[in-house]
Design a protein around this motif. Structure first.
Motif, PDB file in Angstrom:
ATOM      1  N   GLU A 165       0.828  -1.210   0.000  1.00  0.00           N
ATOM      2  CA  GLU A 165       0.000   0.000   0.000  1.00  0.00           C
ATOM      3  C   GLU A 165       0.861   1.258   0.000  1.00  0.00           C
ATOM      4  OE1 GLU A 165      -2.479  -0.400   3.380  1.00  0.00           O
ATOM      5  OE2 GLU A 165      -3.922  -1.753   2.398  1.00  0.00           O
ATOM      6  N   GLN A 166       1.982   1.173   0.742  1.00  0.00           N
ATOM      7  CA  GLN A 166       2.885   2.329   0.780  1.00  0.00           C
ATOM      8  C   GLN A 166       3.495   2.579  -0.607  1.00  0.00           C
ATOM      9  OE1 GLN A 166       3.374   4.354   3.338  1.00  0.00           O
ATOM     10  NE2 GLN A 166       4.803   5.630   2.176  1.00  0.00           N
ATOM     11  N   ASN A 205       3.624   5.484  -5.760  1.00  0.00           N
ATOM     12  CA  ASN A 205       3.470   5.496  -7.226  1.00  0.00           C
ATOM     13  C   ASN A 205       2.401   6.490  -7.654  1.00  0.00           C
ATOM     14  OD1 ASN A 205       5.426   3.554  -7.594  1.00  0.00           O
ATOM     15  ND2 ASN A 205       3.973   1.836  -7.546  1.00  0.00           N
ATOM     16  N   ASN A 206       1.304   6.505  -6.903  1.00  0.00           N
ATOM     17  CA  ASN A 206       0.228   7.457  -7.229  1.00  0.00           C
ATOM     18  C   ASN A 206       0.725   8.889  -7.114  1.00  0.00           C
ATOM     19  OD1 ASN A 206      -1.589   5.406  -7.713  1.00  0.00           O
ATOM     20  ND2 ASN A 206      -2.417   5.402  -5.611  1.00  0.00           N
ATOM     21  N   THR A 207       1.525   9.120  -6.073  1.00  0.00           N
ATOM     22  CA  THR A 207       2.086  10.474  -5.889  1.00  0.00           C
ATOM     23  C   THR A 207       2.972  10.854  -7.060  1.00  0.00           C
ATOM     24  OG1 THR A 207       2.047  10.192  -3.482  1.00  0.00           O
ATOM     25  CG2 THR A 207       3.458  11.936  -4.376  1.00  0.00           C
ATOM     26  N   LYS A 208       3.803   9.901  -7.512  1.00  0.00           N
ATOM     27  CA  LYS A 208       4.670  10.165  -8.667  1.00  0.00           C
ATOM     28  C   LYS A 208       3.848  10.462  -9.914  1.00  0.00           C
ATOM     29  CE  LYS A 208       8.613   7.369  -7.119  1.00  0.00           C
ATOM     30  NZ  LYS A 208       9.459   6.186  -7.417  1.00  0.00           N
ATOM     31  N   ILE A 255       3.927  13.840 -12.143  1.00  0.00           N
ATOM     32  CA  ILE A 255       4.235  13.827 -13.582  1.00  0.00           C
ATOM     33  C   ILE A 255       3.103  14.470 -14.378  1.00  0.00           C
ATOM     34  CG2 ILE A 255       4.561  12.324 -15.592  1.00  0.00           C
ATOM     35  CD1 ILE A 255       6.000  10.342 -13.715  1.00  0.00           C
ATOM     36  N   ALA A 256       1.852  14.151 -14.007  1.00  0.00           N
ATOM     37  CA  ALA A 256       0.703  14.731 -14.707  1.00  0.00           C
ATOM     38  C   ALA A 256       0.680  16.249 -14.566  1.00  0.00           C
ATOM     39  CB  ALA A 256      -0.592  14.124 -14.176  1.00  0.00           C
ATOM     40  N   LEU A 257       0.952  16.704 -13.328  1.00  0.00           N
ATOM     41  CA  LEU A 257       0.989  18.159 -13.110  1.00  0.00           C
ATOM     42  C   LEU A 257       2.092  18.815 -13.926  1.00  0.00           C
ATOM     43  CD1 LEU A 257       0.371  18.322  -9.239  1.00  0.00           C
ATOM     44  CD2 LEU A 257      -1.227  18.957 -11.070  1.00  0.00           C
ATOM     45  N   ALA A 258       3.242  18.139 -14.038  1.00  0.00           N
ATOM     46  CA  ALA A 258       4.352  18.682 -14.829  1.00  0.00           C
ATOM     47  C   ALA A 258       3.970  18.787 -16.299  1.00  0.00           C
ATOM     48  CB  ALA A 258       5.594  17.810 -14.655  1.00  0.00           C
TER      49      ALA A 258
END
Length: 223
Positions: free
Chosen positions: A42-43, A48-51, A55-58
């Motif tokens: 889960e961690q 991975n979700n945070t990454k 990336i999407a925001l970038a």
């Protein structure tokens, strides 16, 4: 207490395995290892979700920046194009104005020549005396609107295809009645049967020419 990970023996009060460092608690049991693995997965998933979000925001930031640059460049290009069109239009208008002013200046500087260029031989008559030795008189009508204008007249006389004179160029002024009165320089041994009139302006530019067939007798003949 056995470590649920490596099954090493630890004291009952130990919080972590002395061998592998796995956390030890009162809930340690058959499912402790699975719970730990699930927690770790889960961690990782959370990381991975945070990454992915980062990336999407970038990507969104790059796209927005590109769109802003494009809009700014396109607007500047459109403004330059409009300025170039306006400049070309103004230059064309200036050229047209300059040409018009130039034409007016040329027209104003040559009023006499413009008037003379429209002068035409409209008719007239030839008269001879009762003898071959008399001079020949020509009356050439060019119109009362040319009254007072200075011109040059040249008349060639001939008989049976043979020239009777050299066609002197005679300066003359148009009379108030619109006629030019020209007398031959010499008398001829024969009555002319053909005459060619050439009309020039005061600068010797040809304005008009006309040929007239005559009856080789004395008297006045009109054309």
């Amino acid at each position: 207490m056995k470590c649920p990970n490596c099954e090493s023996e630890n004291s009952d009060t130990a919080k972590f395995c002395k061998k592998c460092g796995t956390a030890l608690n009162a809930e340690t049991g058959p499912n402790s290892h699975e719970t730990l693995v699930k927690s770790m997965n889960e961690q990782k998933s959370s990381n991975n979700n945070t990454k992915i979000i980062i990336i999407a925001l970038a990507i969104v930031a790059v796209v927005l920046a590109g769109a802003f640059v494009y809009m700014f460049t396109a607007g500047d290009s459109a403004s330059n194009s409009a300025n170039n069109v306006n400049s070309a239009s103004n230059n064309a208008s200036q050229v047209d104005t300059d040409d018009a002013n130039s034409d007016k200046a040329v027209s104003a500087s040559k009023p006499a020549q413009s008037a003379k260029s429209s002068m035409k031989i409209q008719g007239g008559s030839f008269s001879t005396g009762s003898a071959d030795a008399d001079k020949t008189y020509a009356q050439i009508y060019v119109g009362t609107e040319h009254s007072g204008e200075s011109v040059i007249v040249q008349i060639f006389y001939s008989r049976d295809g043979n020239s009777l004179n050299n066609g002197n160029m005679v300066p003359a002024n148009v009379h108030s009645d619109g006629y030019l009165y020209i007398t031959s320089a010499d008398a001829y041994l024969y009555y002319p049967d053909y005459a060619t009139i050439k009309l020039y302006d005061s600068n010797s530019n040809l304005l008009d020419t006309q040929s007239v067939s005559l009856t080789p007798t004395s008297g006045t003949q009109y054309f």
